[in-house]
Design a protein around this motif. Structure first.
Motif, PDB file in Angstrom:
ATOM      1  N   SER A 105     -10.701  -3.740  -8.948  1.00  0.00           N
ATOM      2  CA  SER A 105     -10.438  -2.408  -8.401  1.00  0.00           C
ATOM      3  C   SER A 105      -8.951  -2.082  -8.449  1.00  0.00           C
ATOM      4  O   SER A 105      -8.575  -0.912  -8.520  1.00  0.00           O
ATOM      5  CB  SER A 105     -10.973  -2.302  -6.977  1.00  0.00           C
ATOM      6  N   ALA A 106      -8.092  -3.112  -8.427  1.00  0.00           N
ATOM      7  CA  ALA A 106      -6.656  -2.876  -8.541  1.00  0.00           C
ATOM      8  C   ALA A 106      -6.312  -2.312  -9.908  1.00  0.00           C
ATOM      9  O   ALA A 106      -5.429  -1.461 -10.035  1.00  0.00           O
ATOM     10  CB  ALA A 106      -5.886  -4.157  -8.293  1.00  0.00           C
ATOM     11  N   ARG A 133      -4.078  -4.111  -3.569  1.00  0.00           N
ATOM     12  CA  ARG A 133      -5.317  -4.760  -4.005  1.00  0.00           C
ATOM     13  C   ARG A 133      -5.022  -5.994  -4.872  1.00  0.00           C
ATOM     14  O   ARG A 133      -5.734  -6.983  -4.794  1.00  0.00           O
ATOM     15  CB  ARG A 133      -6.207  -3.768  -4.740  1.00  0.00           C
ATOM     16  N   ILE A 156      -7.561   1.609 -10.205  1.00  0.00           N
ATOM     17  CA  ILE A 156      -6.763   2.663  -9.580  1.00  0.00           C
ATOM     18  C   ILE A 156      -5.740   3.256 -10.557  1.00  0.00           C
ATOM     19  O   ILE A 156      -5.731   4.469 -10.778  1.00  0.00           O
ATOM     20  CB  ILE A 156      -6.106   2.175  -8.273  1.00  0.00           C
ATOM     21  N   TRP A 179       0.836  -1.202   0.000  1.00  0.00           N
ATOM     22  CA  TRP A 179       0.000   0.000   0.000  1.00  0.00           C
ATOM     23  C   TRP A 179       0.869   1.250   0.000  1.00  0.00           C
ATOM     24  O   TRP A 179       0.624   2.182  -0.755  1.00  0.00           O
ATOM     25  CB  TRP A 179      -0.923  -0.004   1.223  1.00  0.00           C
ATOM     26  N   GLY A 233      -2.263   0.244  -7.231  1.00  0.00           N
ATOM     27  CA  GLY A 233      -3.121  -0.840  -6.762  1.00  0.00           C
ATOM     28  C   GLY A 233      -2.399  -2.091  -6.309  1.00  0.00           C
ATOM     29  O   GLY A 233      -3.016  -3.158  -6.240  1.00  0.00           O
ATOM     30  N   ASP A 283      -8.323   2.937   1.839  1.00  0.00           N
ATOM     31  CA  ASP A 283      -7.884   1.536   1.845  1.00  0.00           C
ATOM     32  C   ASP A 283      -7.013   1.224   3.053  1.00  0.00           C
ATOM     33  O   ASP A 283      -7.069   0.116   3.594  1.00  0.00           O
ATOM     34  CB  ASP A 283      -7.112   1.196   0.570  1.00  0.00           C
ATOM     35  N   TRP A 326      -9.307   7.409  -2.225  1.00  0.00           N
ATOM     36  CA  TRP A 326      -9.598   5.982  -2.302  1.00  0.00           C
ATOM     37  C   TRP A 326      -8.450   5.163  -1.686  1.00  0.00           C
ATOM     38  O   TRP A 326      -8.665   4.270  -0.869  1.00  0.00           O
ATOM     39  CB  TRP A 326      -9.817   5.597  -3.753  1.00  0.00           C
ATOM     40  N   VAL A 327      -7.216   5.489  -2.084  1.00  0.00           N
ATOM     41  CA  VAL A 327      -6.058   4.749  -1.583  1.00  0.00           C
ATOM     42  C   VAL A 327      -5.876   4.998  -0.084  1.00  0.00           C
ATOM     43  O   VAL A 327      -5.537   4.082   0.665  1.00  0.00           O
ATOM     44  CB  VAL A 327      -4.794   5.124  -2.389  1.00  0.00           C
ATOM     45  N   LYS A 339      -8.116  -8.467  -5.235  1.00  0.00           N
ATOM     46  CA  LYS A 339      -9.159  -7.522  -5.661  1.00  0.00           C
ATOM     47  C   LYS A 339      -8.730  -6.922  -7.006  1.00  0.00           C
ATOM     48  O   LYS A 339      -8.460  -5.724  -7.121  1.00  0.00           O
ATOM     49  CB  LYS A 339      -9.356  -6.442  -4.593  1.00  0.00           C
TER      50      LYS A 339
END
Length: 103
Positions: A42-43, A34, A46, A24, A31, A76, A72-73, A39
């Motif tokens: 969604s990865a 993710r 991004i 992260w 991403g 997360d 968003w990040v 995921k």
């Protein structure tokens, strides 16, 4: 499956909170965390949104997209512990029931 084998499978397939946070921190904008957690949709979204944001930044709308991706990040970071706990619990439950290892 005997308990030793279950433990070995669990240790080999569990997700790590530390690894996820490192991904992260260093690769969040693309991403990475993710992808590690499976995921994929969604990865991919991004970095696509980040690229669109950079390309449209000169006309102004890109800045709003980049801010949205950044938020968003950042969000997360707070969701990661729950994701890890859920994935590892699902893995342990599957192994104890003799099911296939979930992806």
């Amino acid at each position: 499956m005997d308990p030793t084998t279950q433990t070995m499978f669990y240790d080999a397939n569990k997700k790590s909170l530390g690894v996820t946070y490192l991904l992260w921190f260093f690769l969040g904008a693309v991403g990475g965390h993710r992808f590690y957690l499976g995921k994929t949709g969604s990865a991919i979204a991004i970095p696509v949104l980040a690229i669109i944001g950079f390309l449209t930044a000169p006309i102004g709308i890109g800045l709003a997209i980049l801010v949205a991706v950044g938020i968003w990040v950042l969000v997360d970071a707070f969701l990661i512990p729950g994701w890890i706990r859920g994935m590892n619990t699902k893995l342990a439950r599957a192994l104890s029931n003799g099911e296939a290892v979930p992806q």
